[in-house]
Each structure stands twice: as C-alpha cells, then as structure tokens.
Write an enzyme that holds these catalytic residues in place. Structure first.
Site, PDB file in Angstrom:
ATOM      1  N   ASP A 194       0.851  -1.188   0.000  1.00  0.00           N
ATOM      2  CA  ASP A 194       0.000   0.000   0.000  1.00  0.00           C
ATOM      3  C   ASP A 194       0.890   1.242   0.000  1.00  0.00           C
ATOM      4  O   ASP A 194       2.108   1.126   0.113  1.00  0.00           O
ATOM      5  CB  ASP A 194      -0.938   0.018   1.226  1.00  0.00           C
ATOM      6  CG  ASP A 194      -0.201  -0.313   2.499  1.00  0.00           C
ATOM      7  OD1 ASP A 194       1.001   0.030   2.592  1.00  0.00           O
ATOM      8  OD2 ASP A 194      -0.787  -0.902   3.413  1.00  0.00           O
TER       9      ASP A 194
ATOM     10  N   ASP B 189       1.650   4.867   1.776  1.00  0.00           N
ATOM     11  CA  ASP B 189       1.402   5.758   2.915  1.00  0.00           C
ATOM     12  C   ASP B 189       1.923   7.146   2.584  1.00  0.00           C
ATOM     13  O   ASP B 189       3.052   7.308   2.131  1.00  0.00           O
ATOM     14  CB  ASP B 189       2.108   5.234   4.172  1.00  0.00           C
ATOM     15  CG  ASP B 189       1.491   3.932   4.655  1.00  0.00           C
ATOM     16  OD1 ASP B 189       0.253   3.825   4.632  1.00  0.00           O
ATOM     17  OD2 ASP B 189       2.249   3.020   5.030  1.00  0.00           O
TER      18      ASP B 189
ATOM     19  N   ASP C 280      10.730   3.529  12.766  1.00  0.00           N
ATOM     20  CA  ASP C 280      11.519   2.443  13.350  1.00  0.00           C
ATOM     21  C   ASP C 280      12.887   2.237  12.677  1.00  0.00           C
ATOM     22  O   ASP C 280      13.923   2.497  13.275  1.00  0.00           O
ATOM     23  CB  ASP C 280      10.706   1.131  13.429  1.00  0.00           C
ATOM     24  CG  ASP C 280       9.966   0.775  12.149  1.00  0.00           C
ATOM     25  OD1 ASP C 280      10.163   1.466  11.130  1.00  0.00           O
ATOM     26  OD2 ASP C 280       9.194  -0.203  12.155  1.00  0.00           O
TER      27      ASP C 280
HETATM   28  P1  ATP Z   1       4.520  -3.125   5.211  1.00  0.00           P
HETATM   29  O1  ATP Z   1       3.349  -2.202   4.937  1.00  0.00           O
HETATM   30  O2  ATP Z   1       5.194  -3.661   4.010  1.00  0.00           O
HETATM   31  O3  ATP Z   1       4.193  -4.162   6.210  1.00  0.00           O
HETATM   32  P2  ATP Z   1       5.608  -0.770   6.426  1.00  0.00           P
HETATM   33  O4  ATP Z   1       7.012  -0.417   6.807  1.00  0.00           O
HETATM   34  O5  ATP Z   1       4.921   0.142   5.468  1.00  0.00           O
HETATM   35  O6  ATP Z   1       5.656  -2.247   5.898  1.00  0.00           O
HETATM   36  P3  ATP Z   1       3.483  -0.114   8.196  1.00  0.00           P
HETATM   37  O7  ATP Z   1       3.005  -0.847   9.408  1.00  0.00           O
HETATM   38  O8  ATP Z   1       2.568   0.098   7.047  1.00  0.00           O
HETATM   39  O9  ATP Z   1       4.781  -0.882   7.741  1.00  0.00           O
HETATM   40  O10 ATP Z   1       4.013   1.290   8.704  1.00  0.00           O
HETATM   41  C1  ATP Z   1       4.342   2.367   7.852  1.00  0.00           C
HETATM   42  C2  ATP Z   1       5.537   3.116   8.427  1.00  0.00           C
HETATM   43  O11 ATP Z   1       5.213   3.639   9.721  1.00  0.00           O
HETATM   44  C3  ATP Z   1       6.779   2.255   8.661  1.00  0.00           C
HETATM   45  O12 ATP Z   1       7.551   2.115   7.512  1.00  0.00           O
HETATM   46  C4  ATP Z   1       7.483   3.043   9.735  1.00  0.00           C
HETATM   47  O13 ATP Z   1       8.162   4.151   9.200  1.00  0.00           O
HETATM   48  C5  ATP Z   1       6.329   3.544  10.592  1.00  0.00           C
HETATM   49  N1  ATP Z   1       6.009   2.607  11.672  1.00  0.00           N
HETATM   50  C6  ATP Z   1       5.066   1.630  11.670  1.00  0.00           C
HETATM   51  N2  ATP Z   1       5.053   0.966  12.827  1.00  0.00           N
HETATM   52  C7  ATP Z   1       5.999   1.510  13.596  1.00  0.00           C
HETATM   53  C8  ATP Z   1       6.473   1.272  14.919  1.00  0.00           C
HETATM   54  N3  ATP Z   1       5.955   0.304  15.668  1.00  0.00           N
HETATM   55  N4  ATP Z   1       7.456   2.071  15.393  1.00  0.00           N
HETATM   56  C9  ATP Z   1       7.971   3.065  14.633  1.00  0.00           C
HETATM   57  N5  ATP Z   1       7.588   3.330  13.389  1.00  0.00           N
HETATM   58  C10 ATP Z   1       6.609   2.573  12.864  1.00  0.00           C
HETATM   59 MG    MG Z   2       2.836   0.055   4.826  1.00  0.00          MG
END
Ligand code: ATP
Ligand code: MG
Length: 466
Positions: A86, A88, A165
């Site tokens: 997706d 963001d 993170d």
């Molecule tokens: P995917 O969507 O492929 O699982 P993602 O990195 O996009 O991976 P998301 O959960 O969609 O994961 O989160 C989007 C962004 O928000 C992350 O890339 C990170 O920058 C931030 N983020 C999400 N969860 C956390 C957390 N627990 N602590 C710190 N930052 C976070």
């Molecule tokens: Mg994501």
C-alpha cells in the site's frame, strides 16, 4: 519548510530540554541529523510504479500548497523494484486540512487522527507529521518500563523521521521534485541490505517491543541482515514482548505468518526467543520433542502455506494456528482420556483449554478459534468410512481445511497414508464408486480388501471405533 525546521532543530540543540523530558528521546547526533537529498537521477523510483490514487493524493496536496511525501514501506519496496502493499502519505497539513482538500475523505483514530482518502475499495492513508510534546515536562508518554504510551502530537518532517523504526523505513519521496529525503542514512543501509533501528536499539525496542517482530518480518521479507547492535538488543530485549496487549498481537502474527515466508519467519522468531512469547504451548511441545513429530508437523504446515501463497492460492489464519496448537490439543486430550473421559469430549475439552490458554497471549477472534476447533474435531471423523458418514463429512463447510490438515498429518507420519489416499480418491470418483467405497464389508470379503494398517504414531487420534 525544511529550512525552517532545520533552524528550529538547531535552536533545540543549543537549548536542550531537561534530561527527564528527553531521557527516552533519540539523541540526534550530527551525522544522524544530516539530511541527504537524492535527486530523481540518483534513485530508481519512477512515477509509473506509484499507484494512480496515491499520485492523485500527493499532487492534490501539493497543488493546495502543502508538503506531500510517500514514506515507509512503499518507498523501501519501490527502491527494491517490488510492488508495495500500500502507499502511505505524510504531509504538513493537519487532518482537518486534509479533509477539506478531499471530498472522499474520512478522519479516523481518536488520539492521533489520520485521514483516509477513499477511492472505491482503495484507501490512501494520509498522516500528518508526528512530533514530540515539548509542553509535557514529565514526558508522561512513556511507561515506567520504557514503552511509549502516547505518540499523538503533530510536528515537522524532522520530528517525524525520528519516530520511525528502521532507517530504511524513514525515506521520504517528495512529490515536489521526485527526490528522496534521507535523514538517517537509510539509502546506504538499503543498498547494503541492512536493517538498522534509528537511535539506540535498546531504547527503541523498549518504547515499542512490537518493533522486534517487525525486525524479524522485514529481515525475512527483504532478505536484509539485522545490524549487529539491533540484533544484540533484540536478544536482550525479547522478554519485553510480554508487555504487549494480546489484542495488538493478532494482526502482527497474521503479517508474520501469512507473508509467504512463514517457515523462515518461524525459525527466526524461535532463534531470537520471540516465538515462545507468542505461542508458549507450541514452543513447549517443540522443545520437548525436538526433531520429532511436532517440529516436522509445524514446519510442514508453514511450508505448505508458503507454497500455496507462491501459487496465488488463499491461506487462512485458522489453518496455521490449528497446526501450531495441534500437538498441545492431542497431549491434553490423551490426558483427559486417561481419566476415563469419552474421546470426543476429551478432544472438545482439550481444544477449549488450549485455546483459552493461547488467547491470553494473542487475541484470536471467535470466528477463527471456532474454525480451529472444527478442523481439530473433524480429524476424529476421518476413519468413519462406511455408510452415510463419509458423505456427511464431505458436505461440511470445513471439510476441505480438515482434509488438508489430514494430508499434513499423513505426510509427517502421524496417520497412515492409506487413510489420506482413501479420502483423496473418495472426492475424485463418481457417486456410484463412492457408494462402493463406503459399502460395509461382508465377512468373506474382508481378506480381499487391504486391511487398515495400524496407526503409526501413538499420538494418532483416529480409530475404527469412533
Ligand atoms: P509493510 O506495509 O510492508 O508491512 P511498512 O514499513 O509500510 O511495511 P506499516 O506498518 O505500514 O509498515 O508502517 C508504515 C511506516 O510507519 C513504517 O515504515 C514506519 O516508518 C512507521 N512505523 C510503523 N510501525 C511503527 C512502529 N511500531 N514504530 C515506529 N515506526 C513505525
Ligand atoms: Mg505500509
């Protein structure tokens, strides 16, 4: 905008906050704080890879005068040439301002409000930059164990970056000039295939122990290596995962095991001592009978679901969850039977007890635990191969999952393969043949038909007496 915030950060550096207020905040060292901008010609993200709706949102925000970036997993995945799950978006517009820009927009979340822009079934999540609350001198956002309780203040991009993170998750794709903004050397880590937490790993895991699960998930998904300090801190901090509410862990567990790389994830979670916190009963069985049936069974189940995903087939949460807990159910059911409990009651009670222990760690929705129970209890009925019963079993909605489960049991030697083969054939043949297959044996016919082999494994629950 960036210049203003850089000045602000400089002022913040000259006049640092009290040590109490900053004890849990990331110290931005000079090197970490240096912004590197990768121009369009210096990276491989092309607009053609970005979803049409995400682009619409970015362009509209820009046109209205706001900053707009893609951030997080989508930038990381685009840089790898993969299609993101997706998109963001982050912006300096407040959620209310975002709502004014888009008609098809809803605000969600009570404390930290997010804007969801709807395009039919697709939702583009738009977040306002997060910041830190300087007006909170006691920093009550932090629990005494270091966990971050509140993270609900708006800020600038330079505040936002430090709340993320991993360095590879903190890259911002700027729609204004198609550059990538990198405050944490995330681009270098990305090219080197390194997963590195921003700031002190011990503090960052303490703030949110779910980051340990994310470390494992991303490491497996991306094939990135955990940076040494992150790995060391993970080993030291694994027990803090116990403090995470069970309700939050269900979604995380689904992401871990429905990723298409469940087997590798399972091995890595066990290696770092995280699996035992998620599934203590499973780990107990695995530890007791290492190199024996349960290990093989769980591994086969995960391998099987990875294979299904790679073939574009669906996988369900209840399937891997029932595989994880099957051995525990059997052990408990046998104990119940040893106390003269009737077999099906023994299994029903065992299933209830194993589930109620498991949901203390992970809140599994009722509809999922119900399906797990069905898969387990249907195993008791596969040896009923005479008369109307096989037809009844075949017509049940959960038959297919229970049959797949039976195949796994046969594959790992828990039940005779002849039983699994019989059920495979029973589904393939026409009705006349099915009737033949389920006809009771006459005494003088008995010797002609292959006798049912005795169950191989003493843990087996099938019996001809059911
Ligand atoms: P995917 O969507 O492929 O699982 P993602 O990195 O996009 O991976 P998301 O959960 O969609 O994961 O989160 C989007 C962004 O928000 C992350 O890339 C990170 O920058 C931030 N983020 C999400 N969860 C956390 C957390 N627990 N602590 C710190 N930052 C976070
Ligand atoms: Mg994501």
């Amino acid at each position: 905008m960036i210049k203003e915030t850089t000045i602000l950060n400089f002022i913040k550096k000259i006049f640092p906050r009290s040590s109490k207020a900053t004890h849990n905040k990331i110290e931005k060292s000079d090197t970490e704080n240096s912004l590197r901008i990768y121009s369009r010609s210096e990276h491989n993200i092309s607009r053609s890879q970005i979803g049409e709706n995400a682009l619409k949102v970015l362009y509209r925000l820009k046109k209205t005068g706001y900053e707009a970036f893609l951030v997080g997993g989508c930038v990381r995945d685009l840089l790898l040439g993969c299609e993101p799950k997706d998109f963001d978006v982050v912006t300096d517009a407040s959620p209310e301002e975002v709502r004014k820009v888009f008609r098809n927009c809803r605000l969600i979340g009570r404390r930290f409000r997010l804007a969801h822009v709807h395009f039919g079934r697709e939702i583009i999540e738009v977040a306002t930059f997060r910041g830190s609350d300087d007006s909170d001198p006691d920093d009550q956002r932090v629990h005494e164990d270091g966990r971050l309780l509140r993270d609900n203040v708006f800020g600038s991009i330079e505040d936002d970056v430090w709340r993320r993170d991993f360095t590879v998750n903190a890259l911002y794709y700027n729609i204004r000039d198609f550059s990538v903004l990198d405050y944490t050397s995330g681009m270098e880590d990305h090219s080197a295939g390194i997963l590195k937490l921003i700031g002190d790993p011990v503090v960052r895991y303490k703030e949110d122990p779910v980051r340990m699960l994310r470390a494992v998930r991303f490491s497996v998904k991306l094939g990135f290596k955990l940076e040494a300090a992150c790995e060391q801190a993970l080993i030291e901090s694994c027990s803090t995962l116990k403090g995470i509410p069970a309700a939050r862990l269900y979604d995380e567990v689904l992401k871990l095991f429905l990723s298409g790389k469940a087997l590798q994830t399972f091995e890595m979670l066990r290696h770092y001592g995280l699996f035992v916190i998620l599934f203590p009963q499973t780990e107990h069985c695995l530890a007791e009978l290492e190199n024996n049936f349960p290990r093989l069974f769980v591994a086969k189940a995960l391998e099987n679901s990875d294979k299904r995903i790679s073939q574009g087939k669906s996988v369900t949460p209840y399937f891997f969850l029932s595989a994880f807990l099957w051995e525990s159910v059997q052990i408990l059911a046998k104990q119940n039977m040893a106390q003269e409990m009737e077999k099906s009651i023994a299994y029903q009670n065992a299933a209830r007890s194993v589930i109620s222990t498991q949901v203390k760690n992970i809140t599994i929705p009722k509809r999922v635990t119900q399906s797990m129970r069905e898969v387990w209890l249907l195993q008791l009925r596969f040896n009923q191969r005479v008369g109307a019963r096989p037809f009844k079993l075949l017509s049940l909605p959960r038959f297919r999952a229970a049959y797949d489960f039976l195949l796994l049991r046969a594959e790992t030697g828990e039940v005779d393969t002849e039983l699994a083969e019989w059920w495979t054939k029973f589904q393939d043949v026409d009705e006349a043949e099915q009737k033949k297959m389920t006809r009771p044996l006459r005494k003088n016919q008995k010797s002609k038909k292959p006798a049912l082999k005795k169950e191989k494994n003493e843990n087996s629950i099938d019996s001809n007496n059911d």
